[in-house]
Motif scaffolding. Structure first.
Motif, PDB file in Angstrom:
ATOM      1  N   GLY A 178      41.915  39.533  34.492  1.00  0.00           N
ATOM      2  CA  GLY A 178      41.952  39.049  33.100  1.00  0.00           C
ATOM      3  C   GLY A 178      40.557  38.657  32.621  1.00  0.00           C
ATOM      4  O   GLY A 178      40.136  39.044  31.525  1.00  0.00           O
ATOM      5  N   LEU A 179      39.853  37.922  33.467  1.00  0.00           N
ATOM      6  CA  LEU A 179      38.481  37.506  33.123  1.00  0.00           C
ATOM      7  C   LEU A 179      37.603  38.731  32.844  1.00  0.00           C
ATOM      8  O   LEU A 179      36.864  38.789  31.860  1.00  0.00           O
ATOM      9  N   THR A 180      37.728  39.740  33.715  1.00  0.00           N
ATOM     10  CA  THR A 180      36.904  40.948  33.603  1.00  0.00           C
ATOM     11  C   THR A 180      37.247  41.730  32.333  1.00  0.00           C
ATOM     12  O   THR A 180      36.354  42.153  31.594  1.00  0.00           O
ATOM     13  N   LYS A 181      38.540  41.888  32.063  1.00  0.00           N
ATOM     14  CA  LYS A 181      38.936  42.643  30.866  1.00  0.00           C
ATOM     15  C   LYS A 181      38.459  41.928  29.595  1.00  0.00           C
ATOM     16  O   LYS A 181      37.904  42.561  28.702  1.00  0.00           O
ATOM     17  N   ARG A 182      38.688  40.612  29.544  1.00  0.00           N
ATOM     18  CA  ARG A 182      38.290  39.861  28.332  1.00  0.00           C
ATOM     19  C   ARG A 182      36.790  39.951  28.109  1.00  0.00           C
ATOM     20  O   ARG A 182      36.320  40.169  26.999  1.00  0.00           O
ATOM     21  N   PHE A 226      31.306  35.395  38.892  1.00  0.00           N
ATOM     22  CA  PHE A 226      32.301  36.036  39.746  1.00  0.00           C
ATOM     23  C   PHE A 226      31.774  37.339  40.337  1.00  0.00           C
ATOM     24  O   PHE A 226      31.924  37.603  41.538  1.00  0.00           O
ATOM     25  N   TRP A 227      31.138  38.154  39.504  1.00  0.00           N
ATOM     26  CA  TRP A 227      30.673  39.461  39.980  1.00  0.00           C
ATOM     27  C   TRP A 227      29.254  39.388  40.573  1.00  0.00           C
ATOM     28  O   TRP A 227      28.669  40.408  40.899  1.00  0.00           O
ATOM     29  N   ARG A 228      28.704  38.183  40.654  1.00  0.00           N
ATOM     30  CA  ARG A 228      27.367  37.936  41.228  1.00  0.00           C
ATOM     31  C   ARG A 228      26.313  38.857  40.625  1.00  0.00           C
ATOM     32  O   ARG A 228      25.558  39.539  41.357  1.00  0.00           O
ATOM     33  N   LEU A 229      26.297  38.895  39.310  1.00  0.00           N
ATOM     34  CA  LEU A 229      25.360  39.799  38.630  1.00  0.00           C
ATOM     35  C   LEU A 229      23.951  39.222  38.612  1.00  0.00           C
ATOM     36  O   LEU A 229      23.772  38.020  38.479  1.00  0.00           O
ATOM     37  N   LYS A 230      23.003  40.114  38.743  1.00  0.00           N
ATOM     38  CA  LYS A 230      21.589  39.700  38.630  1.00  0.00           C
ATOM     39  C   LYS A 230      21.009  40.242  37.329  1.00  0.00           C
ATOM     40  O   LYS A 230      20.018  39.752  36.821  1.00  0.00           O
ATOM     41  N   GLY A 269      30.800  48.293  41.110  1.00  0.00           N
ATOM     42  CA  GLY A 269      30.801  48.649  42.537  1.00  0.00           C
ATOM     43  C   GLY A 269      32.161  48.594  43.199  1.00  0.00           C
ATOM     44  O   GLY A 269      32.405  49.276  44.177  1.00  0.00           O
ATOM     45  N   ARG A 270      33.075  47.776  42.676  1.00  0.00           N
ATOM     46  CA  ARG A 270      34.417  47.680  43.257  1.00  0.00           C
ATOM     47  C   ARG A 270      35.464  47.655  42.144  1.00  0.00           C
ATOM     48  O   ARG A 270      35.181  47.168  41.045  1.00  0.00           O
ATOM     49  N   GLY A 271      36.641  48.152  42.484  1.00  0.00           N
ATOM     50  CA  GLY A 271      37.732  48.121  41.501  1.00  0.00           C
ATOM     51  C   GLY A 271      38.471  46.796  41.589  1.00  0.00           C
ATOM     52  O   GLY A 271      38.220  45.980  42.489  1.00  0.00           O
ATOM     53  N   ILE A 272      39.407  46.586  40.654  1.00  0.00           N
ATOM     54  CA  ILE A 272      40.235  45.380  40.701  1.00  0.00           C
ATOM     55  C   ILE A 272      41.127  45.470  41.950  1.00  0.00           C
ATOM     56  O   ILE A 272      41.719  46.504  42.224  1.00  0.00           O
ATOM     57  N   GLY A 273      41.172  44.384  42.717  1.00  0.00           N
ATOM     58  CA  GLY A 273      41.953  44.382  43.952  1.00  0.00           C
ATOM     59  C   GLY A 273      41.081  44.654  45.176  1.00  0.00           C
ATOM     60  O   GLY A 273      41.547  44.535  46.308  1.00  0.00           O
ATOM     61  N   GLU A 274      39.826  45.022  44.961  1.00  0.00           N
ATOM     62  CA  GLU A 274      38.951  45.346  46.095  1.00  0.00           C
ATOM     63  C   GLU A 274      37.911  44.258  46.376  1.00  0.00           C
ATOM     64  O   GLU A 274      37.041  44.440  47.200  1.00  0.00           O
ATOM     65  N   VAL A 275      38.012  43.143  45.640  1.00  0.00           N
ATOM     66  CA  VAL A 275      37.030  42.068  45.817  1.00  0.00           C
ATOM     67  C   VAL A 275      37.583  41.039  46.788  1.00  0.00           C
ATOM     68  O   VAL A 275      38.749  40.640  46.664  1.00  0.00           O
ATOM     69  N   LYS A 276      36.763  40.634  47.761  1.00  0.00           N
ATOM     70  CA  LYS A 276      37.216  39.595  48.699  1.00  0.00           C
ATOM     71  C   LYS A 276      37.022  38.244  48.033  1.00  0.00           C
ATOM     72  O   LYS A 276      35.898  37.805  47.794  1.00  0.00           O
ATOM     73  N   THR A 277      38.118  37.619  47.691  1.00  0.00           N
ATOM     74  CA  THR A 277      38.047  36.330  46.996  1.00  0.00           C
ATOM     75  C   THR A 277      39.374  35.604  47.167  1.00  0.00           C
ATOM     76  O   THR A 277      40.404  36.240  47.395  1.00  0.00           O
ATOM     77  N   ARG A 278      39.322  34.278  47.015  1.00  0.00           N
ATOM     78  CA  ARG A 278      40.580  33.524  47.074  1.00  0.00           C
ATOM     79  C   ARG A 278      41.269  33.547  45.721  1.00  0.00           C
ATOM     80  O   ARG A 278      42.413  33.163  45.590  1.00  0.00           O
ATOM     81  N   ARG A 279      40.535  33.923  44.717  1.00  0.00           N
ATOM     82  CA  ARG A 279      41.082  33.915  43.353  1.00  0.00           C
ATOM     83  C   ARG A 279      42.172  34.971  43.211  1.00  0.00           C
ATOM     84  O   ARG A 279      42.002  36.093  43.702  1.00  0.00           O
ATOM     85  N   PRO A 280      43.301  34.657  42.568  1.00  0.00           N
ATOM     86  CA  PRO A 280      44.349  35.682  42.406  1.00  0.00           C
ATOM     87  C   PRO A 280      43.805  36.892  41.653  1.00  0.00           C
ATOM     88  O   PRO A 280      42.967  36.744  40.758  1.00  0.00           O
ATOM     89  N   VAL A 281      44.296  38.080  42.030  1.00  0.00           N
ATOM     90  CA  VAL A 281      43.781  39.323  41.439  1.00  0.00           C
ATOM     91  C   VAL A 281      43.908  39.305  39.913  1.00  0.00           C
ATOM     92  O   VAL A 281      42.970  39.636  39.187  1.00  0.00           O
ATOM     93  N   CYS A 282      45.095  38.886  39.420  1.00  0.00           N
ATOM     94  CA  CYS A 282      45.300  38.918  37.956  1.00  0.00           C
ATOM     95  C   CYS A 282      44.348  37.966  37.233  1.00  0.00           C
ATOM     96  O   CYS A 282      43.996  38.204  36.077  1.00  0.00           O
ATOM     97  N   SER A 283      43.942  36.921  37.911  1.00  0.00           N
ATOM     98  CA  SER A 283      43.050  35.970  37.263  1.00  0.00           C
ATOM     99  C   SER A 283      41.671  36.595  37.040  1.00  0.00           C
ATOM    100  O   SER A 283      41.124  36.544  35.937  1.00  0.00           O
ATOM    101  N   TYR A 284      41.099  37.253  38.064  1.00  0.00           N
ATOM    102  CA  TYR A 284      39.776  37.847  37.806  1.00  0.00           C
ATOM    103  C   TYR A 284      39.867  39.168  37.056  1.00  0.00           C
ATOM    104  O   TYR A 284      38.926  39.586  36.389  1.00  0.00           O
TER     105      TYR A 284
END
Ligand code: Q46
Ligand code: ZN
Ligand code: ZN
Length: 297
Positions: A132-136, A287-291, A115-130
């Motif tokens: 990296g998590l998403t790519k891995r 992180f992505w609040r998946l159901k 639903g959103r690209g990298i950089g479009e998520v409202k979070t305190r977590r640094p962009v590169c951190s999530y």
């Protein structure tokens, strides 16, 4: 200056091991280095079903090109991060190399999937951190769902020496114990391999230009300020006065890695995606609040 192996004029000087090489012998030297790492660490087995993750940057595209040249069979995976025109360029270069080598390339689009690209998520977590998590997570889940037995990535000597150096500096023992060119398969984690482990950043750039591999040179806008860049610069200063120090550091680390061995965490199954997790839900599903789990079959 003549090439060490033929009569042509040398175009490249390698400082460690010291030699002057023409264009062809330089390419051969890089290919041999990759082959030696694969053989020495037994990265690719005979019937391996190999997935090569390509970002569109020089490292992963050179990796795909060299593996194809060495005769390995594989498929590619490109993750479209949805970072505006940067991601478009990355996708284009990845597609181009795979169409040239005639092997299949799978493309996973984060925006479509989550639903959103990298950089479009409202979070305190640094962009590169999530990011990296998403790519891995996606690399592993895509490989697992589709029966791949290994995932290759384009990490090179500069990435790996900076990673080990920074983790020793901060005594992140957990990260160090499993660091290396080969991470064996475990549970639903597919084997990960890094065939460019002993090739330098500069050597890969030169190889890409000699082999005319079009790649994205523009940096991702979130890369600024990454701490790994500082460690890379520091190691470059050391390497300048001590040619070979990065290679010897990383080889010495591999010989002594067992001193960092820590007890493994107990893993259970994520209640959403059924992949290994430390808690009830894995970091990715949280992180992505998946159901529902992401499925790639
Ligand atoms: S793509 Fe992703 Fe990198 Fe961009 S957001 Fe950071 S981690 S810098 S390799
Ligand atoms: Zn030569
Ligand atoms: Zn999960």
């Amino acid at each position: 200056m003549k090439c060490k192996f033929c009569n042509k004029e040398a175009e490249v000087t390698i400082r460690y091991p010291r030699m002057h090489l023409c264009e062809n012998h330089f390419k051969e030297y890089c290919e041999n280095r990759v082959k030696n790492v694969i053989d020495k660490h037994r990265l690719i087995e005979k019937d391996e079903k190999l997935l090569v993750a390509v970002s569109g940057g020089k490292d992963s595209l050179v990796l795909a090109y060299i593996l194809n040249k060495l005769g390995y069979e594989f498929e590619g995976l490109h993750i479209d991060l949805g970072i505006e025109d940067y991601s478009e360029m990355c996708k284009k270069s990845s597609k181009k190399i795979f169409s040239e080598i005639g092997l299949p390339l799978h493309i996973v689009k984060i925006k479509k999937l989550l639903g959103r690209g990298i950089g479009e998520v409202k979070t305190r977590r640094p962009v590169c951190s999530y990011c990296g998590l998403t790519k891995r997570y996606i690399m592993n889940k895509f490989a697992y769902d589709n029966g791949f037995t290994a995932v290759a990535t384009g990490h090179n000597l500069d990435d790996e020496s900076a990673f080990v150096f920074s983790n020793i500096l901060h005594w992140n023992i957990d990260y160090l114990s499993k660091q290396g060119p080969l991470l064996e398969a475990e549970d639903k984690f597919v084997k990960k391999i890094k065939p460019l482990y002993e090739l330098r950043d500069k050597e890969i750039s030169l190889y890409a230009s000699f082999a005319k591999i079009e790649h994205v040179t523009k940096k991702c806008k979130y890369a600024r300020g990454a701490t790994s860049i500082k460690y890379k610069k520091f190691l470059d200063i050391l390497e300048k006065d001590n040619p070979g120090i990065k290679l010897n550091f990383i080889r010495g680390f591999l010989r002594n890695r067992k001193i960092f061995k820590k007890k493994d965490f107990e893993l259970r199954e994520c209640e959403i995606c059924r992949m290994p997790s430390q808690g009830k839900r894995c970091a990715f599903c949280r992180f992505w609040r998946l159901k529902e789990p992401l499925m790639f079959q």
